[in-house]
Design an enzyme around this catalytic site. Structure first.
Site, mmCIF file in Angstrom:
data_model
loop_
_atom_site.group_PDB
_atom_site.id
_atom_site.type_symbol
_atom_site.label_atom_id
_atom_site.label_comp_id
_atom_site.label_asym_id
_atom_site.label_seq_id
_atom_site.Cartn_x
_atom_site.Cartn_y
_atom_site.Cartn_z
ATOM 1 N N GLU A 105 37.508 -71.711 -58.688
ATOM 2 C CA GLU A 105 37.457 -71.644 -57.348
ATOM 3 C C GLU A 105 35.974 -71.084 -57.317
ATOM 4 O O GLU A 105 35.503 -70.530 -57.119
ATOM 5 C CB GLU A 105 38.048 -70.444 -56.037
ATOM 6 C CG GLU A 105 39.748 -70.505 -57.078
ATOM 7 C CD GLU A 105 40.357 -69.272 -56.423
ATOM 8 O OE1 GLU A 105 41.762 -69.377 -56.562
ATOM 9 O OE2 GLU A 105 40.719 -68.535 -55.666
ATOM 10 N N CYS A 119 30.690 -68.369 -51.835
ATOM 11 C CA CYS A 119 30.931 -67.207 -53.193
ATOM 12 C C CYS A 119 30.991 -68.423 -53.892
ATOM 13 O O CYS A 119 32.368 -69.206 -54.605
ATOM 14 C CB CYS A 119 32.179 -66.634 -52.256
ATOM 15 S SG CYS A 119 33.138 -65.504 -53.514
ATOM 16 N N CYS A 126 39.950 -64.620 -66.204
ATOM 17 C CA CYS A 126 38.072 -63.049 -66.138
ATOM 18 C C CYS A 126 39.039 -61.837 -66.837
ATOM 19 O O CYS A 126 40.288 -62.073 -67.326
ATOM 20 C CB CYS A 126 38.413 -62.246 -64.479
ATOM 21 S SG CYS A 126 37.092 -61.000 -65.086
ATOM 22 N N CYS A 130 41.285 -56.198 -63.428
ATOM 23 C CA CYS A 130 41.684 -55.379 -62.063
ATOM 24 C C CYS A 130 43.060 -55.631 -61.882
ATOM 25 O O CYS A 130 43.323 -56.808 -60.811
ATOM 26 C CB CYS A 130 40.379 -55.537 -61.206
ATOM 27 S SG CYS A 130 38.959 -54.609 -61.734
ATOM 28 N N CYS A 133 43.086 -57.403 -58.537
ATOM 29 C CA CYS A 133 42.775 -59.183 -58.299
ATOM 30 C C CYS A 133 43.494 -59.776 -59.340
ATOM 31 O O CYS A 133 44.004 -60.012 -60.456
ATOM 32 C CB CYS A 133 41.341 -58.897 -58.673
ATOM 33 S SG CYS A 133 40.598 -60.192 -58.863
ATOM 34 N N CYS A 350 39.550 -63.802 -54.173
ATOM 35 C CA CYS A 350 39.631 -63.943 -55.312
ATOM 36 C C CYS A 350 40.817 -64.854 -56.109
ATOM 37 O O CYS A 350 41.362 -63.997 -56.571
ATOM 38 C CB CYS A 350 38.896 -62.673 -56.467
ATOM 39 S SG CYS A 350 37.653 -62.770 -57.980
HETATM 40 N N1 SAH Z 1 33.430 -59.340 -61.112
HETATM 41 C C1 SAH Z 1 33.240 -59.224 -60.057
HETATM 42 C C2 SAH Z 1 33.464 -60.180 -59.217
HETATM 43 C C3 SAH Z 1 34.834 -60.245 -58.977
HETATM 44 S S1 SAH Z 1 34.789 -60.382 -57.042
HETATM 45 C C4 SAH Z 1 33.084 -57.473 -59.446
HETATM 46 O O1 SAH Z 1 34.168 -56.699 -60.099
HETATM 47 O O2 SAH Z 1 32.249 -57.163 -58.562
HETATM 48 C C5 SAH Z 1 34.183 -60.075 -55.796
HETATM 49 C C6 SAH Z 1 34.933 -58.721 -55.232
HETATM 50 O O3 SAH Z 1 36.285 -59.144 -54.678
HETATM 51 C C7 SAH Z 1 35.086 -57.802 -56.461
HETATM 52 O O4 SAH Z 1 34.858 -56.246 -55.257
HETATM 53 C C8 SAH Z 1 36.520 -57.659 -55.850
HETATM 54 O O5 SAH Z 1 37.371 -56.266 -56.547
HETATM 55 C C9 SAH Z 1 37.226 -58.243 -55.043
HETATM 56 N N2 SAH Z 1 38.564 -58.468 -54.737
HETATM 57 C C10 SAH Z 1 39.003 -59.003 -55.785
HETATM 58 N N3 SAH Z 1 40.342 -59.091 -55.504
HETATM 59 C C11 SAH Z 1 40.520 -58.861 -54.246
HETATM 60 C C12 SAH Z 1 41.508 -59.317 -53.274
HETATM 61 N N4 SAH Z 1 42.882 -59.280 -53.472
HETATM 62 N N5 SAH Z 1 41.057 -58.170 -51.793
HETATM 63 C C13 SAH Z 1 39.933 -58.446 -51.170
HETATM 64 N N6 SAH Z 1 39.090 -58.196 -51.899
HETATM 65 C C14 SAH Z 1 39.014 -58.278 -53.862
#
Ligand code: SAH
Length: 367
Positions: A105, A119, A126, A130, A133, A350
């Protein structure tokens, strides 16, 4: 020591050649009897002029264009499958298919005025799982190449160019952990930044990491003007380990020590992302603890409204709760921004769009 990176032209021509089945750009050039300037023409046409196809490159003889096209030379390594535009027209979310059927995406956010941020994803899936996510929950499939990363930006640059606009900012906040695909991400940065190509300044690029300490040190040694963002999301190990398994490898204190070393070496500010999860990490005590960690450093906190995921256990803190949290940080002297939520109606967070179109079971869980 800084990594020895290939120049943007070589990265691009090698990737394009490999997708068409050649060993590298030099082998492609040899096969078609092309002098080096022909490769530069192709690269410029794709990266700077944003042309869609080799068939459109009018600086090349028609016969050469046809032969290259017939041999499978293609400018883009990603094919848009779905592009959703939000109701307010400010957000476009794209799902892109890679040559092997994997999907990633990328999102374009057009802020009022002239800031157009894309973005982009650095991996299909991944490996870091987390808990909040969607991408993390679906597991890791594979790394993207530098051009697969770059072409997501190029797609939206073309879309914007049709409206007389351009990409002003790139954030590595799509699917994947950029520092888990370090070399390809640095290659993509070189492609984005190249003055003979896409031409986006380093200061307009942000890499977001979940906190790979060894890579933060390596990145500091690159001495790039690229911004660094850290997904912190919790003010202590106890809370962070519950949502971010990476914290069991690199603790919060090790992570913050790496950030201090980064600031020391680069004199650049570090951005901390903190996603607001209702009743989990959003209490006044958490805010105080976070303020204590942040205070007195060249740090900036971005509070992120949570986009709830379909089967996830978390809810997002409401706006009032986010502002209460922000106020505590602010009063402690910590520079804080509440991120604007965009594209909620089109599953813009994400991994959310892919989760809707590709069922989880189709993904190999690896690494
Ligand atoms: N792996 C990288 C980039 C990931 S996405 C990282 O962890 O930074 C970028 C940001 O979006 C990260 O801070 C992640 O924690 C956040 N994110 C992921 N899922 C989300 C969601 N459902 N709502 C809001 N932020 C989210």
């Amino acid at each position: 020591m800084a990594a020895v990176t290939r120049d943007a032209l070589t990265i691009w021509t090698d990737d394009v050649a490999r997708r068409a089945g050649f060993a590298d750009g030099a082998a492609l050039a040899a096969q078609f009897g092309m002098k080096p300037f022909r490769l530069r023409q192709l690269y410029r046409a794709a990266a700077k002029e944003l042309l869609a196809s080799v068939a459109d490159v009018t600086t090349l003889p028609v016969e050469l264009r046809d032969r290259l096209y017939d041999a499978g030379v293609r400018f883009s390594s990603v094919t848009p499958v779905v592009i959703n535009r939000s109701g307010d027209k400010q957000t476009s979310k794209g799902l892109f298919r890679l040559h092997d059927g994997n999907e990633v995406e990328a999102v374009l956010m057009e802020h009022h005025g002239d800031r157009n941020t894309v973005c982009i994803s650095s991996q299909a899936g991944c490996a870091f799982a987390c808990a909040f996510c969607s991408t993390g929950q679906a597991g890791f499939t594979r790394n993207l190449t530098s051009t697969e990363i770059f072409d997501q930006a190029r797609h939206f640059a073309r879309e914007l160019a049709e409206r007389g606009k351009r990409v002003t900012n790139i954030v590595f906040m799509g699917m994947g952990e950029p520092f888990h695909n370090y070399d390809a991400v640095m290659g993509a940065v070189a492609l984005l930044n190249d003055a003979n190509g896409f031409g986006l300044g380093h200061r307009h690029i942000t890499i977001s990491t979940d906190g790979l300490v060894d890579k933060i040190d390596r990145f500091a040694d690159e001495h790039l003007q690229v911004n660094l963002a850290i997904s912190l999301h919790a003010p202590n190990d106890e809370i962070r380990s519950r949502i971010m398994p990476v914290n069991r490898k690199f603790s919060t204190s090790e992570l913050l020590a790496a950030c201090e070393r980064y600031v020391e070496k680069t004199k650049r500010k570090v951005f901390f992302e903190y996603v607001m999860l209702a009743g989990f990490n959003d209490s006044a005590i958490c805010a105080d603890e976070l303020a204590h960690l942040m205070r007195g450093h060249l740090y900036h906190v971005n509070l992120i409204p949570y986009n709830t995921t379909p089967d996830g256990p978390f809810g997002g803190t409401d706006d009032a709760g986010i502002w209460r949290f922000a106020k505590i940080l602010d009063e402690a002297g910590v520079p804080t921004t509440v991120r604007k939520n965009m594209g909620r109606d089109i599953a813009a967070a994400c991994g959310q769009l892919r989760a809707e179109t590709q069922p989880r079971a189709h993904h190999a869980v690896g690494a």
